[in-house]
Design an enzyme around this catalytic site. Sequence first.
Site, PDB file in Angstrom:
ATOM      1  N   ARG A   1     -31.725   2.058  62.743  1.00  0.00           N
ATOM      2  CA  ARG A   1     -32.957   1.593  63.344  1.00  0.00           C
ATOM      3  C   ARG A   1     -33.031   1.853  64.854  1.00  0.00           C
ATOM      4  NH1 ARG A   1     -36.896  -2.392  63.083  1.00  0.00           N
ATOM      5  NH2 ARG A   1     -36.963  -3.492  65.052  1.00  0.00           N
TER       6      ARG A   1
ATOM      7  N   LYS B   1     -21.202  -1.486  70.962  1.00  0.00           N
ATOM      8  CA  LYS B   1     -22.094  -0.584  70.236  1.00  0.00           C
ATOM      9  C   LYS B   1     -23.526  -0.756  70.709  1.00  0.00           C
ATOM     10  CE  LYS B   1     -23.760  -1.820  66.086  1.00  0.00           C
ATOM     11  NZ  LYS B   1     -25.214  -1.686  65.894  1.00  0.00           N
ATOM     12  N   ASN B   2     -23.965  -2.012  70.820  1.00  0.00           N
ATOM     13  CA  ASN B   2     -25.378  -2.245  71.140  1.00  0.00           C
ATOM     14  C   ASN B   2     -25.724  -1.936  72.591  1.00  0.00           C
ATOM     15  OD1 ASN B   2     -25.815  -2.932  68.526  1.00  0.00           O
ATOM     16  ND2 ASN B   2     -26.077  -5.131  68.884  1.00  0.00           N
TER      17      ASN B   2
ATOM     18  N   ASP C   1     -25.865 -11.935  65.238  1.00  0.00           N
ATOM     19  CA  ASP C   1     -24.832 -10.984  64.822  1.00  0.00           C
ATOM     20  C   ASP C   1     -23.458 -11.639  64.614  1.00  0.00           C
ATOM     21  OD1 ASP C   1     -26.660  -8.952  64.814  1.00  0.00           O
ATOM     22  OD2 ASP C   1     -25.957  -7.990  66.643  1.00  0.00           O
TER      23      ASP C   1
ATOM     24  N   CYS D   1     -30.517  -1.664  58.692  1.00  0.00           N
ATOM     25  CA  CYS D   1     -29.966  -2.720  57.841  1.00  0.00           C
ATOM     26  C   CYS D   1     -31.064  -3.378  57.014  1.00  0.00           C
ATOM     27  CB  CYS D   1     -29.333  -3.806  58.702  1.00  0.00           C
ATOM     28  SG  CYS D   1     -27.686  -3.440  59.268  1.00  0.00           S
TER      29      CYS D   1
ATOM     30  N   ARG E   1     -38.214  -6.209  59.965  1.00  0.00           N
ATOM     31  CA  ARG E   1     -37.899  -5.536  61.216  1.00  0.00           C
ATOM     32  C   ARG E   1     -38.928  -4.486  61.641  1.00  0.00           C
ATOM     33  NH1 ARG E   1     -31.474  -4.526  61.569  1.00  0.00           N
ATOM     34  NH2 ARG E   1     -31.794  -4.958  63.748  1.00  0.00           N
ATOM     35  N   PRO E   2     -40.130  -4.919  61.975  1.00  0.00           N
ATOM     36  CA  PRO E   2     -41.148  -3.960  62.418  1.00  0.00           C
ATOM     37  C   PRO E   2     -40.871  -3.435  63.827  1.00  0.00           C
ATOM     38  CG  PRO E   2     -41.957  -6.204  62.644  1.00  0.00           C
ATOM     39  CD  PRO E   2     -40.583  -6.304  62.045  1.00  0.00           C
ATOM     40  N   VAL E   3     -41.666  -2.446  64.258  1.00  0.00           N
ATOM     41  CA  VAL E   3     -41.530  -1.912  65.623  1.00  0.00           C
ATOM     42  C   VAL E   3     -42.843  -2.064  66.389  1.00  0.00           C
ATOM     43  CG1 VAL E   3     -39.647  -0.314  65.124  1.00  0.00           C
ATOM     44  CG2 VAL E   3     -41.999   0.456  64.815  1.00  0.00           C
ATOM     45  N   ASP E   4     -43.683  -3.008  65.926  1.00  0.00           N
ATOM     46  CA  ASP E   4     -45.008  -3.168  66.543  1.00  0.00           C
ATOM     47  C   ASP E   4     -44.935  -3.447  68.047  1.00  0.00           C
ATOM     48  OD1 ASP E   4     -43.788  -5.554  65.554  1.00  0.00           O
ATOM     49  OD2 ASP E   4     -45.623  -6.665  65.984  1.00  0.00           O
ATOM     50  N   LEU E   5     -43.911  -4.187  68.494  1.00  0.00           N
ATOM     51  CA  LEU E   5     -43.827  -4.528  69.923  1.00  0.00           C
ATOM     52  C   LEU E   5     -43.503  -3.299  70.766  1.00  0.00           C
ATOM     53  CD1 LEU E   5     -41.820  -7.863  69.563  1.00  0.00           C
ATOM     54  CD2 LEU E   5     -44.270  -7.613  69.934  1.00  0.00           C
TER      55      LEU E   5
ATOM     56  N   ARG F   1     -19.956   1.226  60.772  1.00  0.00           N
ATOM     57  CA  ARG F   1     -21.084   1.398  61.705  1.00  0.00           C
ATOM     58  C   ARG F   1     -20.840   0.616  63.000  1.00  0.00           C
ATOM     59  NH1 ARG F   1     -26.628  -0.244  59.559  1.00  0.00           N
ATOM     60  NH2 ARG F   1     -26.999   0.365  61.700  1.00  0.00           N
TER      61      ARG F   1
HETATM   62  C1  UD1 Z   1     -30.747  -5.731  68.254  1.00  0.00           C
HETATM   63  C2  UD1 Z   1     -29.322  -5.431  67.885  1.00  0.00           C
HETATM   64  C3  UD1 Z   1     -28.939  -6.159  66.598  1.00  0.00           C
HETATM   65  C4  UD1 Z   1     -29.227  -7.656  66.736  1.00  0.00           C
HETATM   66  C5  UD1 Z   1     -30.647  -7.878  67.202  1.00  0.00           C
HETATM   67  C6  UD1 Z   1     -30.940  -9.344  67.502  1.00  0.00           C
HETATM   68  C7  UD1 Z   1     -29.032  -3.197  68.750  1.00  0.00           C
HETATM   69  C8  UD1 Z   1     -28.834  -1.753  68.474  1.00  0.00           C
HETATM   70  N1  UD1 Z   1     -29.170  -3.997  67.700  1.00  0.00           N
HETATM   71  O1  UD1 Z   1     -31.560  -5.231  67.199  1.00  0.00           O
HETATM   72  O2  UD1 Z   1     -27.537  -5.952  66.363  1.00  0.00           O
HETATM   73  O3  UD1 Z   1     -29.059  -8.270  65.473  1.00  0.00           O
HETATM   74  O4  UD1 Z   1     -30.907  -7.142  68.404  1.00  0.00           O
HETATM   75  O5  UD1 Z   1     -30.042  -9.847  68.420  1.00  0.00           O
HETATM   76  O6  UD1 Z   1     -29.006  -3.626  69.885  1.00  0.00           O
HETATM   77  N2  UD1 Z   1     -39.409  -7.658  66.014  1.00  0.00           N
HETATM   78  C9  UD1 Z   1     -40.755  -7.540  65.806  1.00  0.00           C
HETATM   79  N3  UD1 Z   1     -41.410  -6.449  66.291  1.00  0.00           N
HETATM   80  C10 UD1 Z   1     -40.778  -5.466  66.988  1.00  0.00           C
HETATM   81  C11 UD1 Z   1     -39.385  -5.593  67.206  1.00  0.00           C
HETATM   82  C12 UD1 Z   1     -38.727  -6.701  66.710  1.00  0.00           C
HETATM   83  O7  UD1 Z   1     -41.364  -8.402  65.171  1.00  0.00           O
HETATM   84  O8  UD1 Z   1     -41.428  -4.506  67.413  1.00  0.00           O
HETATM   85  C13 UD1 Z   1     -38.672  -8.830  65.486  1.00  0.00           C
HETATM   86  C14 UD1 Z   1     -37.632  -8.432  64.457  1.00  0.00           C
HETATM   87  O9  UD1 Z   1     -38.176  -8.303  63.170  1.00  0.00           O
HETATM   88  C15 UD1 Z   1     -36.659  -9.582  64.543  1.00  0.00           C
HETATM   89  C16 UD1 Z   1     -36.732  -9.968  66.020  1.00  0.00           C
HETATM   90  O10 UD1 Z   1     -37.920  -9.409  66.522  1.00  0.00           O
HETATM   91  O11 UD1 Z   1     -37.082 -10.665  63.756  1.00  0.00           O
HETATM   92  C17 UD1 Z   1     -35.548  -9.493  66.840  1.00  0.00           C
HETATM   93  O12 UD1 Z   1     -35.423  -8.104  66.704  1.00  0.00           O
HETATM   94  P1  UD1 Z   1     -34.888  -7.176  67.892  1.00  0.00           P
HETATM   95  O13 UD1 Z   1     -34.454  -8.056  69.012  1.00  0.00           O
HETATM   96  O14 UD1 Z   1     -35.895  -6.127  68.170  1.00  0.00           O
HETATM   97  O15 UD1 Z   1     -33.625  -6.514  67.237  1.00  0.00           O
HETATM   98  P2  UD1 Z   1     -33.124  -5.029  67.399  1.00  0.00           P
HETATM   99  O16 UD1 Z   1     -33.378  -4.538  68.778  1.00  0.00           O
HETATM  100  O17 UD1 Z   1     -33.575  -4.217  66.264  1.00  0.00           O
END
Ligand code: UD1
Length: 421
Positions: free
Chosen positions: A95, A22-23, A308, A119, A124-128, A400
């Site tokens: 997300r 899936k991922n 996961d 979830c 889980r921000p998207v700042d990065l 999902r």
């Molecule tokens: C992906 C996987 C999810 C898995 C996760 C961690 C997919 C579709 N989903 O989620 O199943 O649990 O990797 O292995 O591939 N963070 C920030 N800022 C950002 C982005 C992330 O602070 O802009 C933090 C998140 O809050 C979290 C950490 O980074 O604590 C890891 O998140 P991330 O690796 O981005 O997970 P996803 O890509 O959402």
Amino acid sequence: MDKIRIRGGRPLRGEVEISGAKNAALPLMVAALLSDEPLTLSRVPRLADIDTLAKLLGELGVTIEVAENAGHTLTLNAAAVTSTVAPYDLVRRMRASILVLGPLVARFREATVSLPGGCAIGTRPVDLHLAGLERLGARIELEDGYIRASAPGGLKGGEIHLATPSVGATENLMMAAALADGETVLSNAAREPEIADLADCLNAMGAAIEGAGSDRISIRGRPRLSGTRHRIMADRIEAGTYAIAAAITGGAVDLLGARAAHLEMPIECLRQAGVTVEESTAGLAVKAAGRLASVNLTTHPYPGFPTDLQAQIMVLMALAEGASLISETVFENRFMHVPELTRMGADISVSASGALVRGVEGLHGAPVMATDLRASSCLVLAGLAAQGETIISRVYHLDRGYERIETKLAALGADIERIAS
Ligand code: UD1
């Protein structure tokens, strides 16, 4: 809402085919946005998250052809994109929808994407994602719950250091940089195998990406990318889940298509617990007998133990001999399965350092509720090992991420059925 009923206590035996990941499938579907030629993906798992993304891509004007083979081959064509707006109603369901942001702004120079939901595990921000796109020259504005990105002159390559190795940000930025002018270097990039799978596909589309799978990825941008065909990697989280299912029921299961190289830490942990795991040309063979031993573990970004699989391994530790400390470093608030496992007889206490799991001799069936995707699979595992009947509600979380889970488990000898609402 559907429920799942399990009568536990049967050892699982036989073979199970591991589905496409899936991922990996989600970012690969999004990659179709980078080209005006068709992208054909095979081994696409049939899951609710895939349907949600297909709907979102359809909204943008991407056409998707589903091949006859039970829907596992999709051809996506983004030749006639009609909108660069990803609406709240679709993005909030998943997300990973945020992944369309980079490709849209790279190819169409503008994108409007709702801030995601997903979830309920941590903030889980998207700042990065946003800071990285700014480094590539995009202008980002947040307005009314939407991210508006624009780059009227196109994106320009740049150096991006990720404060955290975010999987999604690495994928988003790698795709955007593939169409930027000049070279981009992503440091502290996530190393998950799904990122290497995405890079392989992008390279087949004509991109020039090196180092995917390491923490430093370089991407030389191209003016355009072409179409290609790509077979999606096997789902390492699904494979890990079935491995744990075999282990906790004292069974013997062959995981067809699973790759040991993607599961080093989980395999190491299972072996320490007393499970036999062997690699074969077909995949992995997992078997266990008798009571397993507890192991301490901490989740980390790849190649560490995957977050996961944390909920699933906790079920094994709940039944093991001795005590185990399970620490979670990737997401806050990812122990929501603990109260449900406790209702089935597990002895687990959560503190700042993690979950202390004191192994018990057996679990008993109970009505329980799924709270998120991986938590719901842990309840299925607990139900398989428990004595008596477990009824899991809110199984839409399970749909999902696990393809035909009840059919696959039933074929391995589990007493499991879906009760349609
Ligand atoms: C992906 C996987 C999810 C898995 C996760 C961690 C997919 C579709 N989903 O989620 O199943 O649990 O990797 O292995 O591939 N963070 C920030 N800022 C950002 C982005 C992330 O602070 O802009 C933090 C998140 O809050 C979290 C950490 O980074 O604590 C890891 O998140 P991330 O690796 O981005 O997970 P996803 O890509 O959402």
